[in-house]
Design an enzyme around this catalytic site. Sequence first.
Site, mmCIF file in Angstrom:
data_model
loop_
_atom_site.group_PDB
_atom_site.id
_atom_site.type_symbol
_atom_site.label_atom_id
_atom_site.label_comp_id
_atom_site.label_asym_id
_atom_site.label_seq_id
_atom_site.Cartn_x
_atom_site.Cartn_y
_atom_site.Cartn_z
ATOM 1 N N ASP A 235 4.159 1.588 7.727
ATOM 2 C CA ASP A 235 3.751 2.517 6.675
ATOM 3 C C ASP A 235 4.890 2.778 5.685
ATOM 4 O O ASP A 235 6.036 2.997 6.080
ATOM 5 C CB ASP A 235 3.322 3.832 7.329
ATOM 6 C CG ASP A 235 2.716 4.819 6.357
ATOM 7 O OD1 ASP A 235 2.093 4.374 5.373
ATOM 8 O OD2 ASP A 235 2.840 6.034 6.588
ATOM 9 N N HIS B 84 1.793 14.139 0.689
ATOM 10 C CA HIS B 84 2.208 14.046 2.082
ATOM 11 C C HIS B 84 2.549 15.434 2.615
ATOM 12 O O HIS B 84 3.123 16.261 1.915
ATOM 13 C CB HIS B 84 3.440 13.145 2.210
ATOM 14 C CG HIS B 84 3.161 11.704 1.975
ATOM 15 N ND1 HIS B 84 3.780 10.969 0.995
ATOM 16 C CD2 HIS B 84 2.311 10.843 2.598
ATOM 17 C CE1 HIS B 84 3.330 9.725 1.026
ATOM 18 N NE2 HIS B 84 2.446 9.628 1.989
ATOM 19 N N GLY B 85 2.216 15.662 3.868
ATOM 20 C CA GLY B 85 2.622 16.899 4.531
ATOM 21 C C GLY B 85 1.716 18.078 4.209
ATOM 22 O O GLY B 85 0.679 17.945 3.560
ATOM 23 N N ASN C 94 -4.627 7.769 5.900
ATOM 24 C CA ASN C 94 -3.395 7.979 6.652
ATOM 25 C C ASN C 94 -3.227 9.456 7.015
ATOM 26 O O ASN C 94 -3.313 10.319 6.140
ATOM 27 C CB ASN C 94 -2.182 7.548 5.824
ATOM 28 C CG ASN C 94 -2.087 6.045 5.657
ATOM 29 O OD1 ASN C 94 -3.056 5.314 5.816
ATOM 30 N ND2 ASN C 94 -0.897 5.578 5.331
ATOM 31 N N THR D 18 -3.459 14.895 6.022
ATOM 32 C CA THR D 18 -3.356 16.151 6.776
ATOM 33 C C THR D 18 -4.025 17.324 6.065
ATOM 34 O O THR D 18 -4.755 18.093 6.681
ATOM 35 C CB THR D 18 -1.872 16.480 7.063
ATOM 36 O OG1 THR D 18 -1.392 15.577 8.056
ATOM 37 C CG2 THR D 18 -1.709 17.913 7.565
#
Length: 278
Positions: free
Chosen positions: A81, A177-178, A227, A208
């Site tokens: 990744d 991300h996150g 992802n 997420t």
Amino acid sequence: MSTNLTSLLNTYRKEKRCLAGFNINDIYDVRAMVLAANELNLPVMAMTYPPVAELNSTYLCRKIIDGFEKEANNKIYLHLDHSTSVDLCKQAIDDGYDSVMIDGSQHDLKTNIQMTREVVEYARSAGVTVEAEIGKIMGRDVVVKSEDDYLASVADVVALCEEAGPDIVAVGIGTAHGFTPTTPKIHFERLKQIYDAVPNPLVLHGGTGIPDEDIQKAITMGIAKINIGTIVHTTYMRETHAHIGKDVASAYPPFIMKEVIPQVQKVIVDRLKAVNSL
């Protein structure tokens, strides 16, 4: 064979289905992932972020997944990744990864195309799936100046696909991300334009913090892989910390991890259900 992954993702794009990929770090979160996938009888993707691949080696990551495949009811695909290194992609290909991501999104389009093409050409003889990225996924110190800076340009996506030939493409459409202080605003209009412009299965990063309904809507617009990472490793670390903290002097890894694995499994089951409308 890895070429089956490209075929699977092409089928998923047509059937409006999606493969969930989870960032893993060691044998314990891999076990949680396999237990979750078995619980729902689904294939799954184990993704190694470059620090994991570099610390453990791509060779050992491959062997870990080989071992767990004996316990899995369905295929576990191994993916590199967000590699910004062509050489690391080549090493992962040599060590038997099913797919690799070459992330040239922080470079200009010409450089991104050159990097992607080099990995694609190397991967072809090995039958390994290649993921490219265009636009920017926010978070992790990614510098974003404006909406035009992070949203994938339709023309750029077309150029990358036609000139470099990746099998699948991660597109910047507003995800991050996150954990984020506010819910990511996905630009579905841009996603639909990209979906109409290229035949490649598309990839959604930053899984997420995305609401379940947005995940399902994105799948109808060509997202064939998603992802998911932060929710997995933060659960892992939080639960491990909590259990060690009960009695630091007597903490013993097998006993601690026996308590942690079911908590990580629960989170992965929840995300698999969201991706698969279960």
